[in-house]
Design a protein around this motif. Structure first.
Motif, mmCIF file in Angstrom:
data_model
loop_
_atom_site.group_PDB
_atom_site.id
_atom_site.type_symbol
_atom_site.label_atom_id
_atom_site.label_comp_id
_atom_site.label_asym_id
_atom_site.label_seq_id
_atom_site.Cartn_x
_atom_site.Cartn_y
_atom_site.Cartn_z
ATOM 1 N N GLY A 22 1.323 0.668 -1.849
ATOM 2 C CA GLY A 22 0.719 1.681 -0.993
ATOM 3 C C GLY A 22 1.574 1.995 0.222
ATOM 4 O O GLY A 22 2.713 1.531 0.368
ATOM 5 N N ILE A 33 -1.750 7.573 -4.258
ATOM 6 C CA ILE A 33 -3.128 7.471 -3.806
ATOM 7 C C ILE A 33 -3.941 8.714 -4.175
ATOM 8 O O ILE A 33 -5.116 8.627 -4.537
ATOM 9 C CB ILE A 33 -3.185 7.201 -2.280
ATOM 10 N N GLY A 68 -2.395 3.063 -5.792
ATOM 11 C CA GLY A 68 -2.360 3.337 -4.360
ATOM 12 C C GLY A 68 -2.650 2.111 -3.521
ATOM 13 O O GLY A 68 -1.766 1.350 -3.197
ATOM 14 N N THR A 120 -8.665 2.357 -3.118
ATOM 15 C CA THR A 120 -8.785 3.288 -4.238
ATOM 16 C C THR A 120 -9.491 2.621 -5.407
ATOM 17 O O THR A 120 -10.379 3.200 -6.037
ATOM 18 C CB THR A 120 -7.394 3.786 -4.674
#
Length: 480
Positions: free
Chosen positions: A142, A173, A380, A384
């Motif tokens: 991420g 994401i 992500g 998420t």
């Protein structure tokens, strides 16, 4: 102040704009995009009084660029602080298949990325060998990990790596939510989900990211009286100690390296030093685990509230994302657009393939509900995955959340910003693509084979037994 104001504007936009709600875009991504458009990368390109800088001064941009590298250590230090560490017996049944899936997703991103680097990106696009690690760093790690690794990549001459990683994290994401919801709708239509039936619909409040007026959730528990020390200040101090423990470990490893194999020369001006290029944040995670174990042994764990740690973690992550996107170099992404697009498509494709093919073969009952969380995380961030799990299992009827939590305890120290992620870049720099590729391929094969031939048969027997019982109940009702 500017970052905070932008975050507030981002939240207002999330509440007011329907297409942003439908994408479940975090307010931090919206805020970072606004600042990016108003900064030197976009507004500063036009002729006029703002040319060259946009609305922001060079000092502001410099400060924002430094924030992600600092905040990422806060995020990782809080991960296990205040969290109950389960007994091995309790976690064993759920942990095995879930860990097999998570490891397969993470290691496959290295396998695919390194293959692309070796056969396409380096020879055809003259890209750095280190591009092979960007899918896992950005998709699994991420924005936090992508921004946190920027300093290491800069030191090793991979200047565009940080911008590519942050850009890929944004792709991950957004596509994680879009593709995840599409998969859930497919799962509902084809009967793959056990709990959710009918079309996937979220309430208006959930789309806006707000609670209803009658919903009340605690942000945390006060573990000290404010007259002595503010509980938030206490927890910030605990986080600081965890980071300090991590820093001490990292400095100790660097010292050992310097006095042992670090004296070896790779060439006439390069020492064999790996931990010199390892960032602080994975060690901060280890520091948090050590501090939590100490608190547990001394009876002080009641003073550490995990919900309060999650609030600190969320605060740090929001501001990290805003700062990282606001300082993203669009020029660097543009110069490497072919590399960027290839890695983006490959990252999405490998995650979807592993989820659809491997998950039902390694997890028995509730395979979709349990697997969609790992899919979301691999695209992500953990949030998420939690969003997608909440959609498929709104009332927590499956063991999805529990299994995911157990897996994180073993998984996080290594992948998605852990030690493997931190060591990948310097390893590629010193040894090339193929040594890391074969290590990741071996890990991938172990995860796949253990899932197919060890965890899978037991899990599938459980699912088949449940399906037979359900079929029998259905036949009995028809007979009546």
């Amino acid at each position: 102040m500017t970052l905070g104001a932008a975050l507030l504007v981002g939240k207002i936009i999330r509440v007011k704009v329907r297409w942003i709600q439908s994408l479940f875009l975090p307010s931090s991504i919206v805020a970072g995009t606004i600042l990016l458009l108003l900064g030197p990368q976009v507004l500063g390109r036009f002729d006029g009084p703002l040319k060259g800088r946009g609305l922001f001064t060079q000092a502001m941009s410099t400060t924002w660029s430094a924030l992600p590298g600092l905040l990422i250590s806060v995020i990782f230090a809080t991960m296990f602080l205040g969290q109950q560490l389960p007994s091995p017996g309790k976690a064993a049944k759920l942990l095995g298949p879930q860990l097999s899936l998570g490891t397969a997703l993470a290691s496959s991103q290295y396998v695919v990325g390194l293959l692309l680097a070796g056969f396409i990106l380096v020879p055809l696009f003259s890209a750095s060998r280190m591009t092979g690690s960007l899918i896992e760093m950005a998709f699994e790690g991420g924005h936090g990990t992508a921004a946190g690794m920027r300093g290491v990549m800069d030191k090793l001459g991979f200047k565009e790596g940080g911008d590519l990683a942050v850009g890929l994290a944004t792709v991950g994401i957004v596509s994680g939510i879009v593709v995840g919801i599409a998969l859930i709708n497919w799962g509902v239509r084809t009967g793959k989900t056990e709990i959710l039936k009918g079309n996937v619909k979220m309430s208006l409040e959930e789309q806006k990211g707000l609670f209803r007026a009658d919903e009340h959730y605690s942000a945390g528990t006060m573990t000290s009286r404010p007259a002595s020390v503010e509980p938030l200040s206490l927890h910030m101090g605990i986080v600081a100690v965890a980071i300090l423990i991590g820093w001490s470990i990292l400095e100790g490893l660097r010292w050992i390296e310097r006095v042992t194999y670090g004296k070896m020369m790779i060439d006439h001006d390069t020492h064999l030093e790996i931990f010199t290029y390892v960032p602080l944040f994975p060690m901060a995670l280890l520091g948090g685990v050590i501090l939590q174990l100490i608190a547990r042994k001394t009876g002080a764990e009641r003073f550490i509230d995990h919900q309060m740690m999650l609030r600190i973690q969320g605060w740090a992550l929001d501001f990290l994302i805003v700062a990282a996107i606001a300082t993203l170099s669009l020029q660097a992404v543009g110069r490497n657009l072919g590399v960027f697009l290839i890695l983006s498509v490959a990252g999405i494709a490998v995650n979807v393939a592993i989820f659809l093919w491997f998950t039902p073969r390694v997890i028995g009952r509730f395979w979709f509900e349990r697997g969609i969380g790992d899919f979301g995380q691999s695209m992500g961030v953990t949030a998420t995955g939690l969003i997608l799990m909440r959609i498929t299992d709104p009332h927590g009827e499956s063991p999805a959340f529990e299994a995911f939590g157990y897996k994180q305890l073993v998984f996080e120290p290594f992948f998605g910003g852990g030690l493997v992620t931190a060591l990948a870049i310097p390893t590629i720099y010193f040894t090339g693509i193929w040594p890391l590729f074969f290590v990741m391929l071996a890990i991938f094969l172990v995860a796949i084979l253990s899932g197919l031939f060890y965890f899978g048969p037991r899990e599938r027997r459980d699912r088949e037994a449940y399906e037979r019982q359900a079929s029998s109940r259905t036949d009995a009702r028809k007979g009546n």
